[in-house]
Design a protein around this motif. Sequence first.
Motif, PDB file in Angstrom:
ATOM      1  N   ALA A  30      -6.117 -10.977   0.175  1.00 30.34           N
ATOM      2  CA  ALA A  30      -5.236 -11.948  -0.480  1.00 30.34           C
ATOM      3  C   ALA A  30      -3.776 -11.705  -0.106  1.00 30.34           C
ATOM      4  CB  ALA A  30      -5.414 -11.864  -1.991  1.00 30.34           C
ATOM      5  N   ILE A  31      -3.379 -10.447  -0.120  1.00 28.50           N
ATOM      6  CA  ILE A  31      -2.009 -10.100   0.261  1.00 28.50           C
ATOM      7  C   ILE A  31      -1.744 -10.477   1.713  1.00 28.50           C
ATOM      8  CG2 ILE A  31      -0.517  -8.130   0.799  1.00 28.50           C
ATOM      9  CD1 ILE A  31      -0.403  -8.872  -2.135  1.00 28.50           C
ATOM     10  N   ASP A  32      -2.702 -10.205   2.581  1.00 34.98           N
ATOM     11  CA  ASP A  32      -2.506 -10.523   3.997  1.00 34.98           C
ATOM     12  C   ASP A  32      -2.379 -12.030   4.216  1.00 34.98           C
ATOM     13  OD1 ASP A  32      -2.486  -7.895   4.720  1.00 34.98           O
ATOM     14  OD2 ASP A  32      -4.566  -7.838   5.406  1.00 34.98           O
ATOM     15  N   ALA A  33      -3.106 -12.821   3.425  1.00 35.36           N
ATOM     16  CA  ALA A  33      -2.967 -14.280   3.517  1.00 35.36           C
ATOM     17  C   ALA A  33      -1.558 -14.707   3.120  1.00 35.36           C
ATOM     18  CB  ALA A  33      -4.002 -14.963   2.629  1.00 35.36           C
ATOM     19  N   MET A  34      -1.015 -14.083   2.080  1.00 37.25           N
ATOM     20  CA  MET A  34       0.355 -14.392   1.654  1.00 37.25           C
ATOM     21  C   MET A  34       1.365 -13.978   2.721  1.00 37.25           C
ATOM     22  SD  MET A  34       0.302 -13.345  -2.391  1.00 37.25           S
ATOM     23  CE  MET A  34       2.031 -13.817  -2.617  1.00 37.25           C
ATOM     24  N   ARG A  35       1.148 -12.816   3.316  1.00 37.82           N
ATOM     25  CA  ARG A  35       2.076 -12.348   4.349  1.00 37.82           C
ATOM     26  C   ARG A  35       1.997 -13.233   5.593  1.00 37.82           C
ATOM     27  NH1 ARG A  35       4.394  -7.338   3.941  1.00 37.82           N
ATOM     28  NH2 ARG A  35       4.228  -6.978   6.191  1.00 37.82           N
ATOM     29  N   ALA A  36       0.791 -13.647   5.952  1.00 33.49           N
ATOM     30  CA  ALA A  36       0.641 -14.513   7.123  1.00 33.49           C
ATOM     31  C   ALA A  36       1.366 -15.842   6.919  1.00 33.49           C
ATOM     32  CB  ALA A  36      -0.842 -14.762   7.394  1.00 33.49           C
ATOM     33  N   ALA A  37       1.323 -16.358   5.700  1.00 32.27           N
ATOM     34  CA  ALA A  37       2.003 -17.615   5.391  1.00 32.27           C
ATOM     35  C   ALA A  37       3.510 -17.479   5.519  1.00 32.27           C
ATOM     36  CB  ALA A  37       1.634 -18.069   3.980  1.00 32.27           C
ATOM     37  N   ARG A  38       3.991 -16.236   5.498  1.00 32.32           N
ATOM     38  CA  ARG A  38       5.435 -15.986   5.608  1.00 32.32           C
ATOM     39  C   ARG A  38       5.779 -15.358   6.950  1.00 32.32           C
ATOM     40  NH1 ARG A  38       3.587 -16.031   0.634  1.00 32.32           N
ATOM     41  NH2 ARG A  38       4.924 -16.840  -1.054  1.00 32.32           N
ATOM     42  N   GLY A  39       4.842 -15.422   7.886  1.00 20.81           N
ATOM     43  CA  GLY A  39       5.099 -14.916   9.228  1.00 20.81           C
ATOM     44  C   GLY A  39       5.164 -13.409   9.318  1.00 20.81           C
ATOM     45  N   GLN A  40       4.505 -12.707   8.380  1.00 20.41           N
ATOM     46  CA  GLN A  40       4.522 -11.246   8.363  1.00 20.41           C
ATOM     47  C   GLN A  40       3.141 -10.708   8.729  1.00 20.41           C
ATOM     48  OE1 GLN A  40       6.346  -9.491   4.888  1.00 20.41           O
ATOM     49  NE2 GLN A  40       7.656 -11.280   4.559  1.00 20.41           N
ATOM     50  N   PRO A  41       3.099  -9.520   9.330  1.00 23.82           N
ATOM     51  CA  PRO A  41       1.813  -8.946   9.760  1.00 23.82           C
ATOM     52  C   PRO A  41       1.008  -8.414   8.572  1.00 23.82           C
ATOM     53  CG  PRO A  41       3.580  -7.382  10.142  1.00 23.82           C
ATOM     54  CD  PRO A  41       4.243  -8.652   9.685  1.00 23.82           C
ATOM     55  N   PRO A  42      -0.292  -8.182   8.782  1.00 21.90           N
ATOM     56  CA  PRO A  42      -1.114  -7.582   7.724  1.00 21.90           C
ATOM     57  C   PRO A  42      -0.611  -6.195   7.349  1.00 21.90           C
ATOM     58  CG  PRO A  42      -2.477  -8.449   9.511  1.00 21.90           C
ATOM     59  CD  PRO A  42      -1.067  -8.460  10.007  1.00 21.90           C
ATOM     60  N   MET A  43      -1.022  -5.742   6.159  1.00 19.91           N
ATOM     61  CA  MET A  43      -0.678  -4.386   5.723  1.00 19.91           C
ATOM     62  C   MET A  43      -1.927  -3.520   5.776  1.00 19.91           C
ATOM     63  SD  MET A  43       1.998  -4.765   2.550  1.00 19.91           S
ATOM     64  CE  MET A  43       2.288  -2.981   2.546  1.00 19.91           C
ATOM     65  N   PRO A  44      -1.767  -2.241   6.094  1.00 24.43           N
ATOM     66  CA  PRO A  44      -2.928  -1.341   6.121  1.00 24.43           C
ATOM     67  C   PRO A  44      -3.569  -1.231   4.735  1.00 24.43           C
ATOM     68  CG  PRO A  44      -1.022  -0.334   7.189  1.00 24.43           C
ATOM     69  CD  PRO A  44      -0.524  -1.557   6.490  1.00 24.43           C
ATOM     70  N   LEU A  45      -4.884  -1.226   4.710  1.00 24.39           N
ATOM     71  CA  LEU A  45      -5.615  -1.107   3.450  1.00 24.39           C
ATOM     72  C   LEU A  45      -5.170   0.113   2.665  1.00 24.39           C
ATOM     73  CD1 LEU A  45      -7.966  -1.808   1.500  1.00 24.39           C
ATOM     74  CD2 LEU A  45      -9.481  -0.529   3.027  1.00 24.39           C
ATOM     75  N   GLU A  46      -5.043   1.239   3.348  1.00 27.34           N
ATOM     76  CA  GLU A  46      -4.726   2.478   2.628  1.00 27.34           C
ATOM     77  C   GLU A  46      -3.324   2.462   2.026  1.00 27.34           C
ATOM     78  OE1 GLU A  46      -6.965   4.669   1.782  1.00 27.34           O
ATOM     79  OE2 GLU A  46      -8.343   3.339   2.809  1.00 27.34           O
ATOM     80  N   GLN A  47      -2.448   1.629   2.547  1.00 24.92           N
ATOM     81  CA  GLN A  47      -1.098   1.534   1.994  1.00 24.92           C
ATOM     82  C   GLN A  47      -1.098   0.794   0.662  1.00 24.92           C
ATOM     83  OE1 GLN A  47       1.797   0.168   4.823  1.00 24.92           O
ATOM     84  NE2 GLN A  47       3.404  -0.106   3.280  1.00 24.92           N
ATOM     85  N   LEU A  48      -1.970  -0.199   0.534  1.00 21.10           N
ATOM     86  CA  LEU A  48      -2.023  -1.002  -0.684  1.00 21.10           C
ATOM     87  C   LEU A  48      -3.053  -0.499  -1.694  1.00 21.10           C
ATOM     88  CD1 LEU A  48      -1.717  -4.616   0.747  1.00 21.10           C
ATOM     89  CD2 LEU A  48      -0.052  -3.427  -0.684  1.00 21.10           C
ATOM     90  N   ARG A  49      -4.055   0.205  -1.216  1.00 21.06           N
ATOM     91  CA  ARG A  49      -5.179   0.625  -2.057  1.00 21.06           C
ATOM     92  C   ARG A  49      -4.765   1.321  -3.360  1.00 21.06           C
ATOM     93  NH1 ARG A  49     -10.515   1.294  -0.856  1.00 21.06           N
ATOM     94  NH2 ARG A  49     -11.669   2.708  -2.200  1.00 21.06           N
ATOM     95  N   PRO A  50      -3.798   2.255  -3.347  1.00 21.76           N
ATOM     96  CA  PRO A  50      -3.450   2.946  -4.594  1.00 21.76           C
ATOM     97  C   PRO A  50      -2.902   2.038  -5.684  1.00 21.76           C
ATOM     98  CG  PRO A  50      -2.612   4.149  -2.681  1.00 21.76           C
ATOM     99  CD  PRO A  50      -3.055   2.807  -2.191  1.00 21.76           C
ATOM    100  N   HIS A  51      -2.438   0.844  -5.319  1.00 17.38           N
ATOM    101  CA  HIS A  51      -1.794  -0.044  -6.282  1.00 17.38           C
ATOM    102  C   HIS A  51      -2.781  -0.970  -6.996  1.00 17.38           C
ATOM    103  CE1 HIS A  51       2.276   0.977  -4.795  1.00 17.38           C
ATOM    104  NE2 HIS A  51       1.682   1.048  -3.614  1.00 17.38           N
ATOM    105  N   VAL A  52      -4.028  -0.996  -6.550  1.00 21.81           N
ATOM    106  CA  VAL A  52      -4.964  -2.025  -7.013  1.00 21.81           C
ATOM    107  C   VAL A  52      -5.149  -2.006  -8.524  1.00 21.81           C
ATOM    108  CG1 VAL A  52      -7.358  -2.795  -6.922  1.00 21.81           C
ATOM    109  CG2 VAL A  52      -6.153  -2.241  -4.803  1.00 21.81           C
ATOM    110  N   SER A  53      -5.325  -0.823  -9.111  1.00 22.15           N
ATOM    111  CA  SER A  53      -5.573  -0.759 -10.558  1.00 22.15           C
ATOM    112  C   SER A  53      -4.351  -1.132 -11.382  1.00 22.15           C
ATOM    113  CB  SER A  53      -6.064   0.642 -10.962  1.00 22.15           C
ATOM    114  OG  SER A  53      -7.441   0.763 -10.694  1.00 22.15           O
ATOM    115  N   LYS A  54      -3.194  -1.215 -10.739  1.00 23.66           N
ATOM    116  CA  LYS A  54      -1.973  -1.565 -11.473  1.00 23.66           C
ATOM    117  C   LYS A  54      -1.822  -3.069 -11.671  1.00 23.66           C
ATOM    118  CE  LYS A  54      -0.867   2.811 -11.257  1.00 23.66           C
ATOM    119  NZ  LYS A  54      -1.043   3.706 -12.420  1.00 23.66           N
ATOM    120  N   GLY A  55      -2.659  -3.863 -10.971  1.00 29.85           N
ATOM    121  CA  GLY A  55      -2.654  -5.298 -11.217  1.00 29.85           C
ATOM    122  C   GLY A  55      -1.940  -6.110 -10.147  1.00 29.85           C
ATOM    123  N   ALA A  56      -1.949  -7.438 -10.351  1.00 30.70           N
ATOM    124  CA  ALA A  56      -1.421  -8.377  -9.373  1.00 30.70           C
ATOM    125  C   ALA A  56       0.050  -8.140  -9.080  1.00 30.70           C
ATOM    126  CB  ALA A  56      -1.639  -9.809  -9.874  1.00 30.70           C
TER     127      ALA A  56
END
Length: 227
Positions: A30-56
């Motif tokens: 979902a984040i990568d879709a948002m970044r692509a819509a803004r002309g930004q590259p995907p983010m590594p899974l491991e960079q975002l993974r720790p934040h998942v339980s903190k919410g949207a």
Amino acid sequence: MAADAVAYPKAVLFDLDGTLLDSAPDMVAAIDAMRAARGQPPMPLEQLRPHVSKGARAMVAAAFPDVPDDERERWIPEFLDCYQRALGHHGTLFEGVDAMLEALENAGCTWGIVTNKPEYLARQLMPVLGWEQRCAVLIGGDTLSARKPDPLPLIVAAERIGVAAEQCVYVGDDERDIIAARAAGMPSVVALWGYRLDEDNPIAWQGDVMIDVPSQLIAADAWPGTR
């Protein structure tokens, strides 16, 4: 049952993301879709993974740290829309979860879910996971007037399954899960296999037990209050 026999809890309530379900790949999509819509590259899974339980909001903040808070807040519906499209396509149960749930069911233990994920998203996952008939209660972050770390969702979940809060155990991977359980009078399990930031200290959360992997909870004596 003998006085010294070990039994499972009467009921168990679980957090969802980071506890039962490794939903990080869906959320990162979902984040990568948002970044692509803004002309930004995907983010590594491991960079975002720790934040998942903190919410949207935590996910969007981690993905777009230079965007002002008020603007990011307006992006939350977009994130939820993108996440809904990715829901169930990439995430999987954590290893050992299905066997653990089966062990609880075989022992006559009722189980349900209390999550801060919006209820409509959590409910859409139930048929994907085959849990429509297995999960006895489902409360989302918008089901009631308060969400975790407030104890209300846990208290209402216990009421809906007809089990006293002190006879339930709550399992979660975030500090707010343990805070909510303590305030509800519910023993708690810290799920160490879940999502945590580097600065998180699960020992300081003071849960009743800390468990490394779901398969450990197949044993009745691993649960708090059952030893």
